[in-house]
Motif scaffolding. Structure first.
Motif, PDB file in Angstrom:
ATOM      1  N   PRO A   1       0.837  -1.210   0.000  1.00 21.21           N
ATOM      2  CA  PRO A   1       0.000   0.000   0.000  1.00 21.21           C
ATOM      3  C   PRO A   1       0.872   1.262   0.000  1.00 21.21           C
ATOM      4  CG  PRO A   1       0.036  -0.966   2.188  1.00 21.21           C
ATOM      5  CD  PRO A   1       0.826  -1.886   1.321  1.00 21.21           C
ATOM      6  N   VAL A   2       1.556   1.494  -1.115  1.00 21.53           N
ATOM      7  CA  VAL A   2       2.565   2.560  -1.194  1.00 21.53           C
ATOM      8  C   VAL A   2       1.947   3.931  -0.896  1.00 21.53           C
ATOM      9  CG1 VAL A   2       4.200   3.718  -2.728  1.00 21.53           C
ATOM     10  CG2 VAL A   2       3.954   1.247  -2.836  1.00 21.53           C
ATOM     11  N   ASP A   3       0.760   4.168  -1.420  1.00 21.70           N
ATOM     12  CA  ASP A   3       0.156   5.494  -1.234  1.00 21.70           C
ATOM     13  C   ASP A   3      -0.174   5.793   0.220  1.00 21.70           C
ATOM     14  OD1 ASP A   3       0.429   6.124  -3.861  1.00 21.70           O
ATOM     15  OD2 ASP A   3      -1.586   5.423  -4.422  1.00 21.70           O
ATOM     16  N   SER A   4      -0.557   4.758   0.971  1.00 21.07           N
ATOM     17  CA  SER A   4      -0.937   5.034   2.374  1.00 21.07           C
ATOM     18  C   SER A   4       0.276   5.195   3.289  1.00 21.07           C
ATOM     19  CB  SER A   4      -1.878   3.973   2.936  1.00 21.07           C
ATOM     20  OG  SER A   4      -2.023   2.902   2.093  1.00 21.07           O
ATOM     21  N   VAL A   5       1.486   4.891   2.786  1.00 21.18           N
ATOM     22  CA  VAL A   5       2.642   5.022   3.683  1.00 21.18           C
ATOM     23  C   VAL A   5       3.491   6.256   3.362  1.00 21.18           C
ATOM     24  CG1 VAL A   5       2.762   2.579   4.206  1.00 21.18           C
ATOM     25  CG2 VAL A   5       4.070   3.448   2.284  1.00 21.18           C
ATOM     26  N   LYS A   6       2.992   7.113   2.488  1.00 15.77           N
ATOM     27  CA  LYS A   6       3.713   8.357   2.189  1.00 15.77           C
ATOM     28  C   LYS A   6       3.903   9.145   3.484  1.00 15.77           C
ATOM     29  CE  LYS A   6       4.406   8.079  -2.246  1.00 15.77           C
ATOM     30  NZ  LYS A   6       3.546   8.352  -3.385  1.00 15.77           N
ATOM     31  N   ASN A   7       5.112   9.607   3.704  1.00 19.58           N
ATOM     32  CA  ASN A   7       5.489  10.370   4.909  1.00 19.58           C
ATOM     33  C   ASN A   7       5.457   9.562   6.210  1.00 19.58           C
ATOM     34  OD1 ASN A   7       5.816  12.787   3.395  1.00 19.58           O
ATOM     35  ND2 ASN A   7       3.577  12.975   3.381  1.00 19.58           N
ATOM     36  N   LYS A   8       5.256   8.261   6.095  1.00 18.46           N
ATOM     37  CA  LYS A   8       5.207   7.435   7.310  1.00 18.46           C
ATOM     38  C   LYS A   8       6.526   6.692   7.484  1.00 18.46           C
ATOM     39  CE  LYS A   8       0.643   7.894   7.840  1.00 18.46           C
ATOM     40  NZ  LYS A   8       0.014   8.604   8.917  1.00 18.46           N
ATOM     41  N   ASP A   9       6.774   6.289   8.732  1.00 20.27           N
ATOM     42  CA  ASP A   9       7.920   5.421   9.000  1.00 20.27           C
ATOM     43  C   ASP A   9       7.526   3.978   8.680  1.00 20.27           C
ATOM     44  OD1 ASP A   9       9.077   7.709   9.947  1.00 20.27           O
ATOM     45  OD2 ASP A   9       8.738   7.247  12.064  1.00 20.27           O
TER      46      ASP A   9
END
Lengths: 366, 280
Positions: free
Chosen positions: B102-110
């Motif tokens: 889920p690349v889009d949901s982990v933007k800016n996340k660790d």
């Protein structure tokens, strides 16, 4: 189209001839004391009762073996797709089997369409026949997939005491009967149809003991019920139930190369989740090595998971798995087949404690 | 109607030996009009006509479309035949299939990435995507374990990964043979989680490896404070069609080929067989 016209048919021969004009026509014909889907000709006598054929008609839409494409080596490879243009008719297909085709439509349709199934399907004329009697192993009334078909036919035949009622359900069906100039059916004929089908319904004694809408919850709660153990222990894992099932669709893909080694074909071939190798991967790792896992997978997929996946149940109550299961152990004081969904559900209704101390006949054999 | 079973010819333009039995193949479509557009974690069906076809995860970065890579353990009949091919040989490819990470949901996340053995393959595309678009993601920790030092894959890239700001790589092996120098950890991959400096409360965890490994990883992650919905696993099953027709890859009502191969932990928990949850 509004005109669900109802016509009166004296005998089947003129309809068979009309269908044969443009279609490669299959029907349930007597064979070795059973019925089997075979090509019919003007002299054939397809059975219009509850023809629970040995195999369902699925092999006509999804053949046991089919060429996906042929290939030729040289400068990489070239691929050639098979041509499937033939018009097909299923003459005398039962309501349960039409319902099973609706389930297969969803499997082979979806976002990525299987072109082989769909080309055949689009070219298929469905001449269904309502069941004025229901075979002993069948429980179509539990799903309302029989004995009466309400929609999804091109033509629908109901046997009456004198001749047949012929209902037209699509423009495709209309095209076939237009040339026959059949007389309109009367209200009496329609009434007789209702009486006969209600009698068939009433005569169907076999029933699934859990309401269809409740099966998902029922099976989920009983996923680890001890009744699965003696049931699957007595299963031979032969795969007959899946071969005979009109909604089972699993297949294998394999390549064959001709001895010249310059040409070959990629084929699909029916397969069965009941066979040990079905879920095997490299290193002989097997995601369903245990027979109990395969047994549960088939049963629950038919009765619950397929509904979750496709919105249509994977069981239409035809009873073929019941008939062709080679394991008929005496259980619960009755002789019954192991593959029988009604019996499995009945066993799962028992309290778990009833199974305490029951010896497992076969132990854990893959 | 486009026939989804048809494979397109692709040429092998590079082969890199990863371990004794694992190689990374670079492929390019002969018809260059279409590159391969994909999400890391998706897979292709690769065919050697006459021998067979199988699913293999795409291991290159999705930003590079004109060529793509597959890292393959050469252990079955199809992959052993693949092993006999050389640069310039043609294979058949269709894809991509599956959902991917889920690349889009982990933007800016660790993100904590945990992998075992060849299970790092479906995660490499994601790692390289993060490296190439560094500002779009938070901190990244890669926890990678294998049986022995010579079973580690992508060793030539560890230097690059370590050089990426806020990307940390931790390695462990079960066993160090005599005479081999091994400056990293020894033991199961779960131990590496102890080195994590990522705050689990808002972080994601992606894992791939043997299911028994993922069970223990999932449990450790949850104990450390990761939200179950932020834990994702890539599962393996036998597949022949890649599009939910052949029926082989089902786990309960899910098809690994179209509903997966990446599943969130709550999705896996809802499946029968207690796949990643049963620890006694």
């Amino acid at each position: 189209m509004k005109s669900k016209s109802a016509l009166r048919l004296e005998n089947l021969d003129i309809l068979i001839e009309a269908v044969l004009q443009k279609h490669l026509t299959y029907g349930p014909l007597a064979k070795d004391g059973e019925y089997a889907w075979q090509k019919i000709d003007p002299k054939s006598n397809p059975y219009m009762g509850c023809a629970v054929t040995m195999l369902p008609a699925k092999h006509i839409l999804q053949p046991v073996w089919q060429d996906i494409y042929s290939f030729k080596f040289g400068n990489g490879f070239q691929i050639k797709e098979p041509e499937l243009a033939e018009k097909i008719a299923l003459f005398g297909i039962s309501p349960c089997d039409v319902n099973s085709i609706l389930a297969l439509d969803r499997v082979f349709g979806g976002r990525l369409i299987d072109p082989y199934y769909w080309k055949r399907r689009e070219n298929t004329l469905i001449v269904a026949a309502n069941c004025t009697e229901v075979a002993g192993e069948s429980f179509c009334t539990s799903w309302d997939t029989g004995p009466e078909l309400y929609s999804n036919y091109d033509l629908l035949i109901t046997e009456l005491s004198d001749g047949y009622l012929l209902e037209v359900g699509s423009p495709k069906g209309e095209d076939v009967v237009a040339v026959l100039n059949l007389p309109k059916a009367t209200q009496d004929h329609l009434n007789e149809k209702a009486v006969r089908l209600n009698a068939a319904r009433a005569a169907t004694k076999k029933k699934l003991p859990v309401a269809p809408d409740d099966l998902h919850r029922f099976l989920k709660e009983r996923f680890n019920h001890p009744a699965w153990v003696p049931n699957s222990d007595a299963c031979f894992s032969c795969g007959n139930c899946t071969i005979a099932c009109p909604t089972c669709y699993c297949f294998d893909i394999r390549d064959e190369v001709m001895p010249s080694r310059s040409i070959g074909v990629r084929r699909s071939e029916w397969d069965s989740c009941q066979l040990l190798e079905f879920a095997e991967v490299g290193f002989h790792a097997n995601f369903r090595r245990l027979r109990i896992d395969r047994f549960k997978h088939r049963t629950i997929h038919k009765l619950s998971w397929m509904k979750q996946q496709y919105g249509l149940t994977g069981c239409v109550g035809c009873g073929r798995c019941v008939r062709w299961c080679p394991s008929w152990p005496e259980r619960r004081g009755r002789i019954t087949s192991l593959a029988d969904p009604v019996e499995i559900v009945t066993d799962l209704m028992e309290p778990s404690e009833r199974y305490e101390g029951i010896e497992r006949p076969g132990g854990v054999i893959a | 109607m486009k026939n989804p079973y048809i494979v397109e010819p692709a040429v092998i333009t590079g082969i890199r030996q990863e371990t004794a039995e694992t190689k990374t193949y670079t492929l390019e479509f002969i018809e260059q009009k279409r590159g391969l557009e994909f999400i890391p974690g998706q897979f292709n069906m690769i065919s050697l006509l006459g021998i067979g076809e199988g699913p293999f995860s795409i291991t290159s970065s999705p930003l590079q479309r004109n060529k793509f890579e597959h890292t393959i353990r050469l252990v079955g009949s199809l992959t052993k035949a693949l092993d006999r091919l050389s640069i310039g040989s043609t294979v058949g490819v269709r894809g991509p299939y599956g959902n991917g990470w889920p690349v889009d949901s982990v933007k800016n996340k660790d993100i904590v990435i945990v992998a075992g053995g060849v299970g790092l393959a479906p995660l490499r595309g994601l790692i390289n995507l993060v490296a190439e678009q560094r500002d779009d993601f938070g901190e990244i920790e890669i926890m990678y374990g294998s049986r022995k030092p010579d079973n580690l894959i992508f060793t030539s890239e560890y230097g690059n990964w370590r050089a990426v700001p806020n990307m940390r790589l931790f390695l462990t092996v079960d066993e160090v043979p005599k005479g081999i120098e091994w400056p990293y950890e020894q033991g199961v991959v779960t131990n590496l989680l102890g080195f994590s400096r990522i705050d689990p409360s808002n972080a994601f965890a992606f894992m791939c490896g043997p299911e028994i490994m993922m069970r223990f990883i999932a449990r450790s992650l949850i104990i450390r404070g990761f939200a179950e919905k932020n834990i994702f696993a890539s599962l393996e099953r036998r597949m022949e069609c890649g599009m939910a027709k052949c029926g082989r890859c089902m786990i309960g009502p899910k098809y690994v080929c179209i509903d997966g191969p990446v599943f969130s932990y709550p999705e896996v928990k809802a499946l029968p067989h207690n796949l990643l949850t049963a620890i006694s």
